[in-house]
Design a protein around this motif. Sequence first.
Motif, mmCIF file in Angstrom:
data_model
loop_
_atom_site.group_PDB
_atom_site.id
_atom_site.type_symbol
_atom_site.label_atom_id
_atom_site.label_comp_id
_atom_site.label_asym_id
_atom_site.label_seq_id
_atom_site.Cartn_x
_atom_site.Cartn_y
_atom_site.Cartn_z
ATOM 1 N N SER A 1 0.827 -1.207 0.000
ATOM 2 C CA SER A 1 0.000 0.000 0.000
ATOM 3 C C SER A 1 0.859 1.253 0.000
ATOM 4 N N LYS A 2 0.166 2.386 -0.103
ATOM 5 C CA LYS A 2 0.859 3.656 -0.023
ATOM 6 C C LYS A 2 1.589 3.801 1.306
ATOM 7 N N ASN A 3 1.020 3.173 2.329
ATOM 8 C CA ASN A 3 1.624 3.251 3.665
ATOM 9 C C ASN A 3 2.682 2.193 3.888
ATOM 10 N N PHE A 4 3.077 1.543 2.850
ATOM 11 C CA PHE A 4 4.087 0.497 2.949
ATOM 12 C C PHE A 4 3.657 -0.666 3.815
ATOM 13 N N GLU A 5 2.389 -1.003 3.722
ATOM 14 C CA GLU A 5 1.952 -2.221 4.383
ATOM 15 C C GLU A 5 1.671 -3.224 3.295
ATOM 16 N N ILE A 6 1.993 -4.473 3.578
ATOM 17 C CA ILE A 6 1.651 -5.503 2.605
ATOM 18 C C ILE A 6 0.163 -5.763 2.790
ATOM 19 N N ILE A 7 -0.628 -5.341 1.803
ATOM 20 C CA ILE A 7 -2.072 -5.372 2.011
ATOM 21 C C ILE A 7 -2.655 -6.761 1.832
ATOM 22 N N LYS A 8 -1.947 -7.595 1.125
ATOM 23 C CA LYS A 8 -2.503 -8.927 0.932
ATOM 24 C C LYS A 8 -1.935 -9.873 1.981
ATOM 25 N N ASP A 9 -2.650 -10.929 2.240
ATOM 26 C CA ASP A 9 -2.183 -11.931 3.187
ATOM 27 C C ASP A 9 -1.018 -12.684 2.533
ATOM 28 N N VAL A 10 0.165 -12.532 3.127
ATOM 29 C CA VAL A 10 1.363 -13.089 2.491
ATOM 30 C C VAL A 10 1.224 -14.589 2.258
ATOM 31 N N SER A 11 0.594 -15.255 3.251
ATOM 32 C CA SER A 11 0.511 -16.713 3.144
ATOM 33 C C SER A 11 -0.382 -17.143 1.982
ATOM 34 N N LYS A 12 -1.113 -16.178 1.427
ATOM 35 C CA LYS A 12 -1.984 -16.543 0.309
ATOM 36 C C LYS A 12 -1.401 -16.159 -1.054
ATOM 37 N N LEU A 13 -0.216 -15.588 -1.018
ATOM 38 C CA LEU A 13 0.421 -15.244 -2.287
ATOM 39 C C LEU A 13 1.102 -16.505 -2.838
ATOM 40 N N ASN A 14 0.552 -17.025 -3.893
ATOM 41 C CA ASN A 14 1.016 -18.329 -4.368
ATOM 42 C C ASN A 14 2.438 -18.311 -4.923
ATOM 43 N N GLU A 15 2.767 -17.250 -5.652
ATOM 44 C CA GLU A 15 4.091 -17.232 -6.297
ATOM 45 C C GLU A 15 5.195 -17.342 -5.252
ATOM 46 N N ILE A 16 5.043 -16.561 -4.181
ATOM 47 C CA ILE A 16 6.115 -16.562 -3.180
ATOM 48 C C ILE A 16 6.209 -17.939 -2.517
ATOM 49 N N LYS A 17 5.060 -18.571 -2.314
ATOM 50 C CA LYS A 17 5.092 -19.886 -1.653
ATOM 51 C C LYS A 17 5.923 -20.883 -2.458
ATOM 52 N N ASN A 18 5.745 -20.833 -3.777
ATOM 53 C CA ASN A 18 6.506 -21.752 -4.621
ATOM 54 C C ASN A 18 8.004 -21.610 -4.433
ATOM 55 N N TYR A 19 8.435 -20.383 -4.223
ATOM 56 C CA TYR A 19 9.868 -20.148 -4.124
ATOM 57 C C TYR A 19 10.400 -20.290 -2.704
ATOM 58 N N VAL A 20 9.520 -20.203 -1.731
ATOM 59 C CA VAL A 20 9.990 -20.033 -0.365
ATOM 60 C C VAL A 20 9.819 -21.275 0.505
ATOM 61 N N VAL A 21 8.668 -21.895 0.420
ATOM 62 C CA VAL A 21 8.338 -22.922 1.417
ATOM 63 C C VAL A 21 9.363 -24.059 1.407
ATOM 64 N N GLY A 22 9.956 -24.265 2.568
ATOM 65 C CA GLY A 22 10.920 -25.348 2.728
ATOM 66 C C GLY A 22 12.280 -25.074 2.127
ATOM 67 N N LYS A 23 12.508 -23.855 1.715
ATOM 68 C CA LYS A 23 13.779 -23.540 1.055
ATOM 69 C C LYS A 23 14.698 -22.717 1.965
ATOM 70 N N ASN A 24 15.939 -22.547 1.504
ATOM 71 C CA ASN A 24 16.876 -21.664 2.206
ATOM 72 C C ASN A 24 16.725 -20.251 1.663
ATOM 73 N N ILE A 25 16.372 -19.355 2.554
ATOM 74 C CA ILE A 25 16.066 -17.992 2.126
ATOM 75 C C ILE A 25 17.026 -17.009 2.786
ATOM 76 N N THR A 26 17.484 -16.039 2.027
ATOM 77 C CA THR A 26 18.142 -14.881 2.645
ATOM 78 C C THR A 26 17.191 -13.704 2.475
ATOM 79 N N ALA A 27 16.838 -13.097 3.580
ATOM 80 C CA ALA A 27 15.860 -12.009 3.541
ATOM 81 C C ALA A 27 16.569 -10.690 3.835
ATOM 82 N N ILE A 28 16.548 -9.821 2.852
ATOM 83 C CA ILE A 28 17.115 -8.479 3.031
ATOM 84 C C ILE A 28 15.965 -7.594 3.494
ATOM 85 N N ILE A 29 15.953 -7.317 4.786
ATOM 86 C CA ILE A 29 14.774 -6.667 5.342
ATOM 87 C C ILE A 29 15.156 -5.404 6.091
ATOM 88 N N GLY A 30 14.502 -4.319 5.749
ATOM 89 C CA GLY A 30 14.773 -3.058 6.426
ATOM 90 C C GLY A 30 13.636 -2.099 6.199
#
Lengths: 204, 770
Positions: free
Chosen positions: B425-454
């Motif tokens: 969103s404009k307020n920098f909130e992820i407006i959708k439920d992350v767990s329901k975003l299918n594309e990310i699940k394919n790449y993430v679930v059970g994998k080794n992830i490096t998260a650049i978060i700030g």
Amino acid sequence: MSWDEKLLKQAKKIIKLYPQKRSALGTLLHLAQSKDGYISDDSISVISDLVGITEVQVKSVSTFYSMYKQEPTGKYLLSVCKSISCEINNSSEVINKLQEFTGLNNNETDEDGLFTFEAVECIGACGGAPAMQVNYETVEGLTAENAINLCSWLKEKQPDIVVADDMQKDFGGVKSFDWAIKDNSGATSNAPGFQTLKTTKAKK
Amino acid sequence: MSDKVNLNVNGIDIQSDSNKLLIEACEDSGIHIPRFCWHKRLDPVGMCRMCLVEIETPRGKMLVPSCTTEITDEMVVDTESDVVKKAQEGVLEFLLINHPLDCPICDKAGECPLQDQTMAYGPGESRFVEEKRHFEKPINISEIILLDRERCILCARCTRFSDEISGDPLIEFIQRGNKTEVNTFPNEPFKSYFSGNTVQICPVGALTSTSYRFKARPWDLKSTRSTCNGCTMGCSIELNSSQNKMLRILGVDNDSVNQGWLCDKGRYNFEYLNSEKRLKTPQKSVDNNFVEIEIQDVYSELTEIIQDRKTKINFLLGSNLTNEDYVAFREFSKSISDSEQTFYLNDDLLYKGQFGQNNELAKIDDLNSSDAIVVWAEDLKEKMPVLYLRVRQAVKKGVKLIVFGHTNETLTDIADVFYGKETVSKNFEIIKDVSKLNEIKNYVVGKNITAIIGKSTPQQSDESIRELSEFLKSNSNTKILNTYTKGNTYGAFQTLENIKGTKDFVDDISSENTDLLFVVGADPVGRSFYSNEIKSILENLDTVVSLDIFNHETAELSNFVIPVSSTLGEKEGTFTNIEFRTSRIDKLVPSPGQSISDSEFITSLMNFAGLSNDINSLEALNNKAFESIENSTRPVFDNLDKPSNLDGIINISDPIITTSENSSTKALFYTGEKLYGDSVTERHSESISLLGSKKFIEISQNIVDKFNLTSGKCSMVQDDMEVTLSYKINDNLPDDLIYIPINRRDLNKFNFSKEITFLPSRVEEALNVN
């Protein structure tokens, strides 16, 4: 964007023929050339947007290949072969006489924008040497005299479509092979005649 | 791991990994093969033929370029045979045919691979008597890079760098054969954040920088290895100076960090060191005028204030201090008061981050070894350009990239999944439920992830940042790279307890709880999002002491201004980067006038005030900084100066950031920083000042349509402020959002929680009238 809708549509059709967008680069450059007679910087910008590479990368390819012209050419691009088979069969005389006739040095275009003259490497017609091309339509078994007759005819008639078979019949001699299918279509511009590019057309 | 392969080079048996190129395998065994085009960080091309060697084949001995030949078992190689020597002479003779040999006026002479290798392997005499090729000499291919095409030997290092490494191929070979030249597209300059690297890797003097051109000869240079403190990447650098003036910064190949590359800001934002406008003497504000004052008098006046037991002291520290400087302030505050001191960092985006036991912290190298990288932070290319290069490198190796947020526009072209304005969103909130975003699940679930978060912008709530990492942690093996982007922030984390940011500074500080404020290496009034608030706070405080290298808007509100040494090149110390890697900062040039380092100022003040201290040397400060760390990995000078530790020592520690939770504010605009701005150092660096002075905003397409914008210019008006600037359309922005790069003066003076009138028409009206 300096390309009209029709051309852009054609370009997008061409891109679809390739597995990757950028693979269409060569063909799109031919398309650009058929539009302007040379590869303009505007066309480069359009192509770069279409295939998703930078302008200078397109420029790099377009300046590497000598068939992509960097400057406008005349209505008829005269390319006389200077490679070994033609040279043995006296292509240098054809070249000299044609230069004399047109008053052009290599890679020059006349003031009327009618002829561009160039001496080129092998055009794959060794069996019918010496050979030349008019807008990439090949004429074989030339003599200097016939070459001049051909150019006089071009100058006089200024046909919109040049057909290899017609020119061969009127001005050519020995051919590399004579079993090819008769082809009534020819080049409409100084880009090679490709059906996908619509740069070839049947003569009525 | 790869298999070992045995080969015989010049009669010596050597062993190497099977996937290596012949030139690498030889290099590893100490056998040098001359080369121009081959560079270990670039893909091989076999352009220059300088590395020809003879190998034995079933058809007899054969010359092959060693940079494109993979080694095989039992390979027999000769790098010094007569045939090889003849080939090398031949290659050099050809290369020199069109090389102007203008070494006496060429910047590269003295450190030029072409010159050196011609000496070592060349024919010695030229047989070329014809006219050489000529080009206009030199041409500007960008504001800071010059190209002398006559000198170019067409090795394609620069073009490959810009294509493979930085991903902005704005230079290429044009024409062919004898006419080949490197060039840009007309009116499309080589505007890359990484263009300086091409100058460094050019094996001849074809590419030069305006900054170093004709400044010095390599044999006159003094040099030392140090660490760049421009952002939290901590790139390894080599400083070059001549006659006590800093002249050049080069990237050093630190495999785990910058791999030899630097961004142009890191490379060229040093010129301010030589500026005439540097502060040279301590100054005191008397009736709104600054007068010069002896440093002893500063000490005695401050001592008087400090010795009053009731004095309440606070610190607003910049991010460009060394760890030792931070420790000096820590020890200073400890010696005055027993109560725990809070240190305010000059960082608008400071938030709690994801530290502690529940979080596994990532190293930069983890980017390459993970299955996917998730980015939810400031635009990496703008704020941490070399980390952006490392992400690019990982993606090129096949690591998947998932990018969140409309701020990361520069990563979108290489991202496998980009969650832009539809998800954020404009307020920098992820407006959708992350767990329901299918594309990310394919790449993430059970994998080794490096998260650049700030945190991306001050308007963003802290909570919105955490959500995503919670999702990642519960679904995958996630390592977190907490991304704060400013200078030595991680050094502050390691050395200070109780850290807060500028937001809390604004909330906390008033004349009631602060009598004496030290503002160190910070210009929040000129730079911060909270500029106006900080300004009014400073105006109300009794005593403000500003330590900095230039006079600036914050210093102008201070009672005392102390000239200090720059952390770049004028100080010794240590720096800690984003992966808690501590490395050396070294001194090469003297500071102007009476400048002293921040820690020297503080220790002298403590001595003057009779405060007990055991930090009278830099070594003592350095030891104190890392007291709690086990001896063998303690990044003290003795350890860091060991050859094996030149790349730094990692000590991951959990910082205590006590900053209060920030809930999202109503975002009418979003503010961020571009790589180039007009901060006080940038203004005084000639090369950089050319790049960061233009004022602009970015707007969404719907705003353009709504106001029917055509001129490319608009005005922002609030109260009596009006700024005219240009706008760019950014398709990644959500509707009705305006992005304002606030690292430009004036732009941060707007009150972003209040409405700003956006006048698209002013300029256009004027145009229409005419």
